[in-house]
Design a protein around this motif. Structure first.
Motif, short mmCIF file in Angstrom:
data_model
loop_
_atom_site.label_atom_id
_atom_site.label_comp_id
_atom_site.label_asym_id
_atom_site.label_seq_id
_atom_site.Cartn_x
_atom_site.Cartn_y
_atom_site.Cartn_z
N GLY A 47 4.41 2.49 3.50
CA GLY A 47 3.42 1.41 3.86
C GLY A 47 4.06 0.07 3.85
O GLY A 47 5.51 0.21 3.88
N ARG B 145 1.44 -0.77 -5.73
CA ARG B 145 1.19 -2.13 -5.70
C ARG B 145 1.24 -2.99 -6.91
O ARG B 145 1.28 -4.21 -7.01
CB ARG B 145 -0.03 -2.63 -4.97
CG ARG B 145 -1.30 -2.26 -5.55
CD ARG B 145 -2.62 -2.83 -5.08
NE ARG B 145 -3.15 -2.13 -3.78
CZ ARG B 145 -3.68 -2.65 -2.89
NH1 ARG B 145 -4.25 -3.73 -3.24
NH2 ARG B 145 -4.08 -1.98 -1.94
N ASN C 95 0.82 -1.30 0.05
CA ASN C 95 0.02 0.08 -0.07
C ASN C 95 0.87 1.32 -0.10
O ASN C 95 0.65 2.20 0.54
CB ASN C 95 -0.98 0.11 1.39
CG ASN C 95 -0.44 -0.19 2.55
OD1 ASN C 95 1.10 -0.39 2.58
ND2 ASN C 95 -0.92 -0.20 3.66
N SER C 96 1.89 1.32 -0.62
CA SER C 96 2.73 2.23 -0.75
C SER C 96 2.99 2.88 -1.89
O SER C 96 2.51 2.05 -3.03
CB SER C 96 4.28 2.00 -0.24
OG SER C 96 4.45 0.60 0.14
N PRO D 50 -4.94 3.92 -0.79
CA PRO D 50 -6.19 2.88 -0.28
C PRO D 50 -7.54 3.79 -0.05
O PRO D 50 -8.56 3.15 -0.02
CB PRO D 50 -5.61 2.66 1.10
CG PRO D 50 -4.70 3.52 1.58
CD PRO D 50 -3.93 4.00 0.22
N VAL E 199 -7.53 -1.24 -5.59
CA VAL E 199 -7.05 -0.44 -4.56
C VAL E 199 -8.51 -0.14 -3.59
O VAL E 199 -9.34 -0.01 -4.23
CB VAL E 199 -6.25 0.82 -4.99
CG1 VAL E 199 -6.17 1.59 -3.84
CG2 VAL E 199 -5.07 0.38 -5.95
N ARG F 225 -3.01 4.70 -6.60
CA ARG F 225 -2.01 3.69 -6.09
C ARG F 225 -2.32 3.75 -4.18
O ARG F 225 -1.58 3.37 -3.32
CB ARG F 225 -0.64 3.97 -6.30
CG ARG F 225 -0.19 3.72 -7.46
CD ARG F 225 0.69 4.40 -8.19
NE ARG F 225 0.90 3.83 -9.69
CZ ARG F 225 0.21 4.14 -10.73
NH1 ARG F 225 -0.99 4.58 -10.54
NH2 ARG F 225 0.26 3.23 -11.75
#
Length: 187
Positions: A49, A24, A2-3, A112, A187, A110
């Protein structure tokens, strides 16, 4: 994962601009399996993340011995090249507001949620422009009700409106990623 990581080019004077964003869906260090073993771009973590770290020798070994992985990484590399090329075209030929919108949407893809932890200074570095230009573009988008921003935080209020107001570059990039990596995690 999640980065978000920004791959950017750097000039001798220290100026930089984003080449591509990786989340991701991808990997940092494509050169490790493409035969180059080094790269001229730098990587900066935009949104921290979870990361998965793989030694380049292990990745190269799997790349050479796994046809499905080879095909996946080659498709990802093609999508990454499209993002780099389209970003270059966008930064050169479209208004700062449209490039800012494209960059916001790519970051959001990208992330969340609908909030990004980015300062105007970070966005300016991503786009290779002055911070004041980003502040003006952000103000215009906020007046249109598309985003809300405060220091270090940008919340997208109307993603569809933001997509409609950006140039074709975001759509080209997104379409290519969706086409080449249809099984990537939502996502």
């Amino acid at each position: 994962m999640n980065s978000t990581v920004a791959l950017h080019g750097l000039t001798e004077s220290g100026d930089s601009s984003v080449l591509a964003l990786v989340g991701r869906e991808g990997v940092v260090g494509v050169s490790s399996f493409m035969g180059g073993l080094s790269t001229t771009s730098n990587a900066t973590v935009l949104a921290g993340g979870d990361f998965l770290r793989v030694r380049s020798t292990d990745l190269l070994s799997e790349f050479e011995n796994s046809t499905p992985l080879l095909h996946l990484l080659l498709r990802y590399t093609q999508a990454l090249i499209t993002q780099m090329a389209q970003t270059s075209v966008c930064n050169r030929h479209h208004t700062l507001e449209k490039a800012f919108s494209r960059c916001l949407l790519l970051c959001l893809d990208r992330a969340p949620g609908n909030e990004l932890r980015l300062t105007h200074e970070q966005m300016a570095n991503l786009l290779g422009v002055r911070r004041e230009g980003v502040s003006e573009a952000a103000s215009r988008l906020q007046r249109q009700g598309l985003i809300r921003y405060s220091r270090g935080r940008i919340e997208v209020l109307d993603r569809q409106g933001l997509e409609q107001g950006t140039c074709e570059c975001y759509g080209v990039i997104k379409t290519e990623y969706d086409r080449l990596l249809p099984m990537r995690l939502a996502v």
